[in-house]
Design a protein around this motif. Structure first.
Motif, PDB file in Angstrom:
ATOM      1  N   LEU A  31      26.039  -3.712  41.408  1.00 23.19           N
ATOM      2  CA  LEU A  31      24.945  -3.156  42.206  1.00 23.19           C
ATOM      3  C   LEU A  31      24.686  -1.701  41.828  1.00 23.19           C
ATOM      4  CD1 LEU A  31      22.876  -3.681  44.382  1.00 23.19           C
ATOM      5  CD2 LEU A  31      24.624  -3.160  46.103  1.00 23.19           C
ATOM      6  N   ALA A  32      25.756  -0.928  41.594  1.00 18.16           N
ATOM      7  CA  ALA A  32      25.589   0.471  41.177  1.00 18.16           C
ATOM      8  C   ALA A  32      24.808   0.542  39.869  1.00 18.16           C
ATOM      9  CB  ALA A  32      26.950   1.144  41.019  1.00 18.16           C
ATOM     10  N   GLN A  33      25.125  -0.329  38.949  1.00 18.67           N
ATOM     11  CA  GLN A  33      24.427  -0.344  37.659  1.00 18.67           C
ATOM     12  C   GLN A  33      22.954  -0.690  37.840  1.00 18.67           C
ATOM     13  OE1 GLN A  33      25.825   0.750  34.839  1.00 18.67           O
ATOM     14  NE2 GLN A  33      23.812   0.564  33.882  1.00 18.67           N
ATOM     15  N   ARG A  34      22.664  -1.668  38.702  1.00 21.27           N
ATOM     16  CA  ARG A  34      21.263  -2.057  38.951  1.00 21.27           C
ATOM     17  C   ARG A  34      20.474  -0.914  39.599  1.00 21.27           C
ATOM     18  NH1 ARG A  34      21.533  -7.231  42.348  1.00 21.27           N
ATOM     19  NH2 ARG A  34      19.309  -6.867  42.479  1.00 21.27           N
ATOM     20  N   VAL A  35      21.091  -0.248  40.579  1.00 18.71           N
ATOM     21  CA  VAL A  35      20.420   0.872  41.243  1.00 18.71           C
ATOM     22  C   VAL A  35      20.173   1.996  40.244  1.00 18.71           C
ATOM     23  CG1 VAL A  35      20.720   2.702  42.971  1.00 18.71           C
ATOM     24  CG2 VAL A  35      21.256   0.333  43.567  1.00 18.71           C
ATOM     25  N   TRP A  36      21.182   2.287  39.423  1.00 27.97           N
ATOM     26  CA  TRP A  36      21.040   3.367  38.443  1.00 27.97           C
ATOM     27  C   TRP A  36      19.968   3.038  37.407  1.00 27.97           C
ATOM     28  CZ3 TRP A  36      21.225   8.166  37.955  1.00 27.97           C
ATOM     29  CH2 TRP A  36      21.242   8.785  36.704  1.00 27.97           C
ATOM     30  N   GLU A  37      19.960   1.818  36.898  1.00 26.82           N
ATOM     31  CA  GLU A  37      18.954   1.426  35.903  1.00 26.82           C
ATOM     32  C   GLU A  37      17.546   1.527  36.477  1.00 26.82           C
ATOM     33  OE1 GLU A  37      19.080   0.930  32.654  1.00 26.82           O
ATOM     34  OE2 GLU A  37      21.189   1.480  32.817  1.00 26.82           O
ATOM     35  N   ARG A  38      17.366   1.070  37.711  1.00 29.39           N
ATOM     36  CA  ARG A  38      16.042   1.158  38.338  1.00 29.39           C
ATOM     37  C   ARG A  38      15.645   2.622  38.544  1.00 29.39           C
ATOM     38  NH1 ARG A  38      11.189   0.256  38.323  1.00 29.39           N
ATOM     39  NH2 ARG A  38      10.127   0.158  40.310  1.00 29.39           N
ATOM     40  N   SER A  39      16.590   3.452  38.948  1.00 29.67           N
ATOM     41  CA  SER A  39      16.315   4.875  39.142  1.00 29.67           C
ATOM     42  C   SER A  39      15.910   5.528  37.824  1.00 29.67           C
ATOM     43  CB  SER A  39      17.534   5.581  39.724  1.00 29.67           C
ATOM     44  OG  SER A  39      17.867   5.040  40.970  1.00 29.67           O
ATOM     45  N   ARG A  40      16.598   5.185  36.753  1.00 31.21           N
ATOM     46  CA  ARG A  40      16.252   5.712  35.421  1.00 31.21           C
ATOM     47  C   ARG A  40      14.831   5.322  35.041  1.00 31.21           C
ATOM     48  NH1 ARG A  40      18.331   4.230  30.885  1.00 31.21           N
ATOM     49  NH2 ARG A  40      18.365   6.261  29.896  1.00 31.21           N
ATOM     50  N   GLN A  41      14.484   4.037  35.272  1.00 28.82           N
ATOM     51  CA  GLN A  41      13.136   3.564  34.949  1.00 28.82           C
ATOM     52  C   GLN A  41      12.074   4.366  35.696  1.00 28.82           C
ATOM     53  OE1 GLN A  41      13.208  -0.548  36.057  1.00 28.82           O
ATOM     54  NE2 GLN A  41      14.390  -1.198  34.260  1.00 28.82           N
ATOM     55  N   VAL A  42      12.308   4.591  36.980  1.00 29.65           N
ATOM     56  CA  VAL A  42      11.347   5.331  37.802  1.00 29.65           C
ATOM     57  C   VAL A  42      11.228   6.772  37.310  1.00 29.65           C
ATOM     58  CG1 VAL A  42      10.921   6.241  40.119  1.00 29.65           C
ATOM     59  CG2 VAL A  42      11.612   3.845  39.823  1.00 29.65           C
ATOM     60  N   ALA A  45       9.346   6.757  33.935  1.00 25.63           N
ATOM     61  CA  ALA A  45       7.937   6.402  34.123  1.00 25.63           C
ATOM     62  C   ALA A  45       7.158   7.539  34.786  1.00 25.63           C
ATOM     63  CB  ALA A  45       7.822   5.132  34.969  1.00 25.63           C
ATOM     64  N   ALA A  46       7.822   8.295  35.648  1.00 25.02           N
ATOM     65  CA  ALA A  46       7.154   9.399  36.346  1.00 25.02           C
ATOM     66  C   ALA A  46       7.106  10.670  35.497  1.00 25.02           C
ATOM     67  CB  ALA A  46       7.868   9.682  37.660  1.00 25.02           C
ATOM     68  N   GLY A  47       7.749  10.641  34.342  1.00 26.59           N
ATOM     69  CA  GLY A  47       7.775  11.812  33.484  1.00 26.59           C
ATOM     70  C   GLY A  47       8.793  12.854  33.917  1.00 26.59           C
ATOM     71  N   ALA A  48       9.619  12.517  34.904  1.00 26.94           N
ATOM     72  CA  ALA A  48      10.607  13.475  35.408  1.00 26.94           C
ATOM     73  C   ALA A  48      11.734  13.718  34.410  1.00 26.94           C
ATOM     74  CB  ALA A  48      11.196  12.974  36.727  1.00 26.94           C
ATOM     75  N   SER A  49      11.901  12.798  33.474  1.00 27.42           N
ATOM     76  CA  SER A  49      12.994  12.957  32.520  1.00 27.42           C
ATOM     77  C   SER A  49      12.823  14.208  31.665  1.00 27.42           C
ATOM     78  CB  SER A  49      13.122  11.724  31.627  1.00 27.42           C
ATOM     79  OG  SER A  49      11.915  11.499  30.939  1.00 27.42           O
ATOM     80  N   GLU A  50      11.588  14.689  31.552  1.00 25.51           N
ATOM     81  CA  GLU A  50      11.326  15.891  30.759  1.00 25.51           C
ATOM     82  C   GLU A  50      11.899  17.149  31.415  1.00 25.51           C
ATOM     83  OE1 GLU A  50      10.035  15.397  27.797  1.00 25.51           O
ATOM     84  OE2 GLU A  50       9.839  13.286  28.338  1.00 25.51           O
ATOM     85  N   SER A  51      11.996  17.133  32.754  1.00 27.32           N
ATOM     86  CA  SER A  51      12.462  18.330  33.451  1.00 27.32           C
ATOM     87  C   SER A  51      13.922  18.239  33.884  1.00 27.32           C
ATOM     88  CB  SER A  51      11.587  18.595  34.684  1.00 27.32           C
ATOM     89  OG  SER A  51      11.663  17.502  35.570  1.00 27.32           O
ATOM     90  N   LEU A  52      14.581  17.134  33.590  1.00 26.93           N
ATOM     91  CA  LEU A  52      15.990  16.965  33.956  1.00 26.93           C
ATOM     92  C   LEU A  52      16.890  17.430  32.817  1.00 26.93           C
ATOM     93  CD1 LEU A  52      15.779  13.384  35.491  1.00 26.93           C
ATOM     94  CD2 LEU A  52      16.050  15.518  36.741  1.00 26.93           C
ATOM     95  N   PRO A  53      18.134  17.804  33.151  1.00 30.10           N
ATOM     96  CA  PRO A  53      19.074  18.110  32.052  1.00 30.10           C
ATOM     97  C   PRO A  53      19.099  16.935  31.077  1.00 30.10           C
ATOM     98  CG  PRO A  53      20.038  18.645  34.178  1.00 30.10           C
ATOM     99  CD  PRO A  53      18.734  17.950  34.459  1.00 30.10           C
ATOM    100  N   HIS A  54      19.177  17.232  29.785  1.00 30.92           N
ATOM    101  CA  HIS A  54      18.958  16.212  28.756  1.00 30.92           C
ATOM    102  C   HIS A  54      19.861  14.993  28.844  1.00 30.92           C
ATOM    103  CE1 HIS A  54      22.333  18.281  26.853  1.00 30.92           C
ATOM    104  NE2 HIS A  54      22.447  17.246  26.068  1.00 30.92           N
TER     105      HIS A  54
END
Length: 161
Positions: A31-42, A45-54
């Motif tokens: 379940l932790a893996q599923r929650v984390w994978e979905r969070s990563r996708q979001v 998709a929202a472009g937030a990965s550009e502003s997060l630590p690499h």
């Protein structure tokens, strides 16, 4: 990541089992893996990965707590993760300050902090910490603490010049 999960999802199958049960632990990991994978996708998709630590999206450790874990470790009713009940009675204007305060009457020198000092959630936890720090430091007016923190910042910046 904090996400709601109904008590019933877990209680029927695992409530009376040892928390170290292999099937329960595997379910939590899956379940932790599923929650984390979905969070990563979001986030991506929202472009937030550009502003997060690499490398935050490449985390390789996840720990998940279910309502059963909250109930076992916190003694909370049906796995509630927010502690005290958040009812209107708790916030009665006539008794609010008497009930929700950092100092304890029965244990002098023992202070409480966190969300149960003020209101639920992260903001409540920050306010609870702020009120507790003010009390421990002997500051009667909590706004004075902000002034002290701001002055310390100014002094530190001035010393860098």
């Amino acid at each position: 990541i904090l996400t709601p999960a109904p008590w019933d999802w877990f209680a029927e199958k695992w409530a009376n089992k040892d928390p170290s049960d292999a099937d329960y632990e595997q379910m939590r990991q899956d379940l932790a893996q599923r929650v984390w994978e979905r969070s990563r996708q979001v986030l991506v998709a929202a472009g937030a990965s550009e502003s997060l630590p690499h490398n935050i999206l490449d985390a390789d450790f996840h720990k998940l707590g279910t309502p059963l874990d909250f109930s076992r470790h916190l003694g909370s009713d049906r796995g509630a993760c927010y502690g005290l009940d958040h009812t209107t009675d708790r916030f009665d204007p006539k008794t609010f300050y008497l009930q929700l305060r950092p100092e304890t009457r029965s244990l002098p020198g023992f202070y409480l902090t966190g969300q149960d000092i003020s209101m639920c959630g992260m903001a409540g936890a920050m306010i609870g910490g702020y009120l507790c720090a003010s009390k421990v430091m002997g500051i009667l007016d909590p706004s004075t603490l902000l002034k002290k923190v701001n002055q310390a910042r100014v002094d530190r910046c001035a010393s860098l010049d």
